[in-house]
Scaffold this motif. Sequence first.
Motif, PDB file in Angstrom:
ATOM      1  N   SER A  47      19.845 -15.794  37.469  1.00  0.00           N
ATOM      2  CA  SER A  47      20.526 -16.832  38.230  1.00  0.00           C
ATOM      3  C   SER A  47      19.824 -17.022  39.567  1.00  0.00           C
ATOM      4  O   SER A  47      19.138 -16.126  40.056  1.00  0.00           O
ATOM      5  CB  SER A  47      21.990 -16.451  38.457  1.00  0.00           C
ATOM      6  N   THR A  56      22.880 -24.172  41.990  1.00  0.00           N
ATOM      7  CA  THR A  56      22.749 -22.903  41.260  1.00  0.00           C
ATOM      8  C   THR A  56      22.225 -23.167  39.855  1.00  0.00           C
ATOM      9  O   THR A  56      22.487 -24.228  39.270  1.00  0.00           O
ATOM     10  CB  THR A  56      24.091 -22.168  41.165  1.00  0.00           C
ATOM     11  N   TYR A  58      21.536 -20.967  36.006  1.00  0.00           N
ATOM     12  CA  TYR A  58      21.837 -19.762  35.247  1.00  0.00           C
ATOM     13  C   TYR A  58      21.028 -19.731  33.958  1.00  0.00           C
ATOM     14  O   TYR A  58      20.770 -20.772  33.350  1.00  0.00           O
ATOM     15  CB  TYR A  58      23.326 -19.697  34.896  1.00  0.00           C
ATOM     16  N   LYS A  63      25.447 -18.045  31.252  1.00  0.00           N
ATOM     17  CA  LYS A  63      26.179 -19.217  31.719  1.00  0.00           C
ATOM     18  C   LYS A  63      27.639 -19.131  31.287  1.00  0.00           C
ATOM     19  O   LYS A  63      27.954 -18.809  30.142  1.00  0.00           O
ATOM     20  CB  LYS A  63      25.526 -20.476  31.158  1.00  0.00           C
ATOM     21  N   THR A  67      28.570 -15.717  38.013  1.00  0.00           N
ATOM     22  CA  THR A  67      28.642 -16.680  39.111  1.00  0.00           C
ATOM     23  C   THR A  67      27.879 -16.135  40.308  1.00  0.00           C
ATOM     24  O   THR A  67      28.157 -15.011  40.764  1.00  0.00           O
ATOM     25  CB  THR A  67      30.089 -16.952  39.518  1.00  0.00           C
ATOM     26  N   LEU A  79      26.463 -11.622  42.863  1.00  0.00           N
ATOM     27  CA  LEU A  79      26.477 -12.037  41.465  1.00  0.00           C
ATOM     28  C   LEU A  79      27.724 -11.436  40.823  1.00  0.00           C
ATOM     29  O   LEU A  79      27.795 -10.222  40.614  1.00  0.00           O
ATOM     30  CB  LEU A  79      25.219 -11.560  40.738  1.00  0.00           C
TER      31      LEU A  79
END
Length: 122
Positions: A47, A56, A58, A63, A67, A79
């Motif tokens: 990420s 952002t 991923y 995904k 986050t 993260l």
Amino acid sequence: QLQASGGGLVQAGGSLRLSCAAPRRTFSNNAVGWFRQAPGKEREFVSTINWRGETTYYAESVKGRFTISRDHAKNAVYLQMNSLKPDDTAVYYCASARGPAATVLISQYNYWGQGTQVTVSS
């Protein structure tokens, strides 16, 4: 130069929150990324977040479960990892990019942390 922390042992389905700090330099003007490397495998992109925290990206494999976020006041990037799977087991590294734009290209990251181990048991 960067410090990654927050790894550990967790059961499948569990959560962990990784932190990346830069105690001796600021990366507020740089994108920051997370990468991981499992035994016997190449380091792979996980990420990234741009300098503003607005953009952002991923990897497909994370995904919807991971986050990324950043806190400029604390000079830190996080993260959040939810619904962890055994395939997520790896050493996780944070890295600061050469510029402000989020990028998935590992070659664009020039400052790396020492890594933190994440182990997900089945």
